[in-house]
Design a protein around this motif. Sequence first.
Motif, PDB file in Angstrom:
ATOM      1  N   ASP A 104       0.834  -1.206   0.000  1.00  0.00           N
ATOM      2  CA  ASP A 104       0.000   0.000   0.000  1.00  0.00           C
ATOM      3  C   ASP A 104       0.871   1.259   0.000  1.00  0.00           C
ATOM      4  OD1 ASP A 104      -2.467  -1.271  -0.068  1.00  0.00           O
ATOM      5  OD2 ASP A 104      -2.606  -1.417   2.108  1.00  0.00           O
ATOM      6  N   LYS A 107       2.203   1.717  -3.467  1.00  0.00           N
ATOM      7  CA  LYS A 107       1.131   2.254  -4.290  1.00  0.00           C
ATOM      8  C   LYS A 107       1.023   3.780  -4.130  1.00  0.00           C
ATOM      9  CE  LYS A 107      -3.931   1.805  -4.789  1.00  0.00           C
ATOM     10  NZ  LYS A 107      -4.440   2.872  -3.925  1.00  0.00           N
ATOM     11  N   THR A 108       1.140   4.260  -2.895  1.00  0.00           N
ATOM     12  CA  THR A 108       1.084   5.708  -2.648  1.00  0.00           C
ATOM     13  C   THR A 108       2.279   6.410  -3.289  1.00  0.00           C
ATOM     14  OG1 THR A 108      -0.067   5.350  -0.552  1.00  0.00           O
ATOM     15  CG2 THR A 108       0.952   7.502  -0.878  1.00  0.00           C
ATOM     16  N   THR A 168      -0.672   6.121   5.092  1.00  0.00           N
ATOM     17  CA  THR A 168      -1.700   5.077   5.090  1.00  0.00           C
ATOM     18  C   THR A 168      -2.258   4.777   6.466  1.00  0.00           C
ATOM     19  OG1 THR A 168      -0.059   3.297   5.303  1.00  0.00           O
ATOM     20  CG2 THR A 168      -0.665   3.983   3.061  1.00  0.00           C
ATOM     21  N   GLU A 194      -5.529   7.679   0.652  1.00  0.00           N
ATOM     22  CA  GLU A 194      -4.744   6.450   0.605  1.00  0.00           C
ATOM     23  C   GLU A 194      -4.713   5.720   1.945  1.00  0.00           C
ATOM     24  OE1 GLU A 194      -2.865   4.938  -2.114  1.00  0.00           O
ATOM     25  OE2 GLU A 194      -4.363   6.141  -3.116  1.00  0.00           O
ATOM     26  N   CYS A 196      -5.087   2.868   4.209  1.00  0.00           N
ATOM     27  CA  CYS A 196      -5.179   1.470   3.794  1.00  0.00           C
ATOM     28  C   CYS A 196      -6.440   0.834   4.367  1.00  0.00           C
ATOM     29  CB  CYS A 196      -3.930   0.697   4.202  1.00  0.00           C
ATOM     30  SG  CYS A 196      -3.804   0.323   5.956  1.00  0.00           S
TER      31      CYS A 196
END
Length: 309
Positions: A104, A107-108, A168, A194, A196
């Motif tokens: 995660d 991804k950010t 997150t 974002e 999570c």
Amino acid sequence: MLVKGIVPRGYCKGVVRAIEIAKKQAHQETPVYILGMIVHNQYIVNALEDLGIQTIDRKGKTRLELLDEIDHGKVIITAHGASQKVFDKAKAKGLEVIDASCLDVIKTHDLIQGKLNEGYEILYIGKKGHPEAEGAISIDEDKIHLITSLADLKEIDPTKKYVMTNQTTMSLYDVYDLCEKAKELLPFVEIEKETCTATKIRQEAIKNIEESVDVIFIVGDPHSNNTRKLASIAKESHHCDVYMIESIDGIEIEWLKDKNYAAISSGASTPTYLTNQIIEYLKQFDFNDSKTHQKPFIDKTKILTQKGA
């Protein structure tokens, strides 16, 4: 005592992944280091050191600065992630880099880099000094602005175009409030939340604890931002005593006087073993029977073996 174990609680997928990656490096001839706490829990750090994996962590030092203390061997990037500068410096020093970054978080980072490439500046909601925020900000310190409060938001130039995202592990409620304020203050802002899923559903579960509970325990390390946020949400949402503890050793017997119904949850980096031990202890606890007050021994060999609930 009646006890409710809040579900979900404990290890999230990113923590499980990071620990499994680290465990594979146990007892090697080549020195293995972790750049900061692999996840924010001292019990896990200690358990990995028992496997021969050394954590390099100094208060106030960035990941880049911590690399100066490692001259050879392997270095593990923690679940909080790191900037490309950290990876480049480690490789330049001849270190083998093992990436345990939460997917995660990656991804950010990808989102941030993509939006920078499109000409946006980034408003990043996070905690100052937190390694996840440090890694994100260091992608481009000139064009990524750390937002910790409304005061920071008011300092932002309203004529530029921005994408707002976040650490997150932040409170989804705090993120929502700051995003709404950003939309009021900045005409050219896009929102990309974002937080999570693991953080989100744990926070919602805490907020939705039934009102008949008269004491809440949040289990986790004080370094853990997501654990502290769970405790904060519990205190804001419920009119009962809330305690944040690291393990069963943190429970004070007097806290349980006149308590009949306890709820237990834990941060995403808290070993399930520690939380389950507390749940079982409270189930058998009777304030008027001193025989039930004796706390069990913490078996450190079980710290790395169990996943979340």
